[in-house]
Scaffold this active site. Sequence first.
Site, PDB file in Angstrom:
ATOM      1  N   GLY A  12      -6.406  21.507  69.736  1.00 35.38           N
ATOM      2  CA  GLY A  12      -6.543  20.057  69.840  1.00 35.38           C
ATOM      3  C   GLY A  12      -6.956  19.533  71.199  1.00 35.38           C
ATOM      4  N   MET A  91     -11.038  23.407  60.573  1.00 35.16           N
ATOM      5  CA  MET A  91     -11.622  24.678  60.128  1.00 35.16           C
ATOM      6  C   MET A  91     -11.800  24.800  58.623  1.00 35.16           C
ATOM      7  SD  MET A  91     -12.309  26.137  62.899  1.00 35.16           S
ATOM      8  CE  MET A  91     -12.676  27.814  62.408  1.00 35.16           C
ATOM      9  N   ILE A  93     -13.753  23.638  55.142  1.00 31.53           N
ATOM     10  CA  ILE A  93     -15.003  23.003  54.677  1.00 31.53           C
ATOM     11  C   ILE A  93     -14.659  21.707  53.931  1.00 31.53           C
ATOM     12  CG2 ILE A  93     -16.931  23.301  53.030  1.00 31.53           C
ATOM     13  CD1 ILE A  93     -17.319  25.164  55.301  1.00 31.53           C
ATOM     14  N   LEU A  94     -15.442  20.666  54.185  1.00 34.30           N
ATOM     15  CA  LEU A  94     -15.247  19.414  53.440  1.00 34.30           C
ATOM     16  C   LEU A  94     -16.063  19.456  52.147  1.00 34.30           C
ATOM     17  CD1 LEU A  94     -15.449  16.603  56.147  1.00 34.30           C
ATOM     18  CD2 LEU A  94     -13.451  17.860  55.329  1.00 34.30           C
ATOM     19  N   HIS A 110     -19.907  19.843  67.594  1.00 36.14           N
ATOM     20  CA  HIS A 110     -20.334  21.245  67.475  1.00 36.14           C
ATOM     21  C   HIS A 110     -20.658  21.781  68.870  1.00 36.14           C
ATOM     22  CE1 HIS A 110     -21.876  24.840  65.612  1.00 36.14           C
ATOM     23  NE2 HIS A 110     -22.920  24.760  66.411  1.00 36.14           N
TER      24      HIS A 110
HETATM   25  C1  GRF Z   1     -14.249  23.140  69.697  1.00 38.57           C
HETATM   26  O1  GRF Z   1     -14.975  24.137  70.336  1.00 38.57           O
HETATM   27  C2  GRF Z   1     -15.162  22.355  68.814  1.00 38.57           C
HETATM   28  O2  GRF Z   1     -16.463  22.301  69.289  1.00 38.57           O
HETATM   29  C3  GRF Z   1     -15.139  23.121  67.540  1.00 38.57           C
HETATM   30  O3  GRF Z   1     -13.816  23.607  67.441  1.00 38.57           O
HETATM   31  C4  GRF Z   1     -13.230  23.707  68.730  1.00 38.57           C
HETATM   32  C5  GRF Z   1     -11.942  22.944  68.703  1.00 38.57           C
HETATM   33  O4  GRF Z   1     -11.144  23.087  69.827  1.00 38.57           O
HETATM   34  N1  GRF Z   1     -15.617  22.325  66.454  1.00 38.57           N
HETATM   35  P1  GRF Z   1      -9.884  22.156  70.059  1.00 38.57           P
HETATM   36  O5  GRF Z   1      -8.909  22.392  68.896  1.00 38.57           O
HETATM   37  O6  GRF Z   1     -10.350  20.736  70.105  1.00 38.57           O
HETATM   38  O7  GRF Z   1      -9.287  22.599  71.348  1.00 38.57           O
END
Ligand code: GRF
Length: 208
Positions: A12, A91, A93-94, A110
């Site tokens: 997060g 993590m 999929i929607l 991303h």
């Molecule tokens: C980040 O690298 C983001 O780009 C990807 O997932 C990671 C999340 O990290 N979609 P965090 O949980 O915000 O530290």
Amino acid sequence: MKNIVVLVSGGGTNLQALIDAEKSGIIKNGKITCVISSNPNAYALQRASDNNIDTQVIRRKDYDEFVAYDKALTELLKSKKADLVVLAGFMTILGHEVISAFENKIINIHPALIPSFCGEGFYGLHVHEAALKKGVKLSGATAHFVNEVCDGGPIIIQKAVEVKTDDTPETLQKRIMEQAEWKILPEAVSLFCQDKINVINNIAVISD
Ligand code: GRF
């Protein structure tokens, strides 16, 4: 004031960047009202409760069918009166239902410059491994709307980050988070909350 609901699965740090940006006034006209995690042990949940933000957990494995999960997540977001949904390291999929219910109202971050190193399989360190394998000299991050094409929705903001010769996937990931993700995600959220993003023919047009 728009209700922002953030979906998380892990540490997060992007959620933290959003919380900090709301506190410092970088996010205008928006408030994080709920954090939903796919993982009950995500540290992101702690960050939310430390900041008195409502938390919910919804796990894909608690539903036999994907469509039932998709419907449950859609209903949960509607019950929280989400104006904007932010994927901050989510993590799972929607599905079609949630994406169509929140068309151009879901923002993802991303960790690469789309259309490079994106799409299925490009998540976490895999993105940075691929960038280093290709030998790109710049990578970065992209904040974009979510549609049914994986990492294929309208691009809102991108920021480039230098790749160094001695980078490992881990060092590149960290630099991209610090220099790009934690900056452009709150900026994109603020633009949305101020109604400054118009999507025309799948292109996000930003107004001043
Ligand atoms: C980040 O690298 C983001 O780009 C990807 O997932 C990671 C999340 O990290 N979609 P965090 O949980 O915000 O530290």
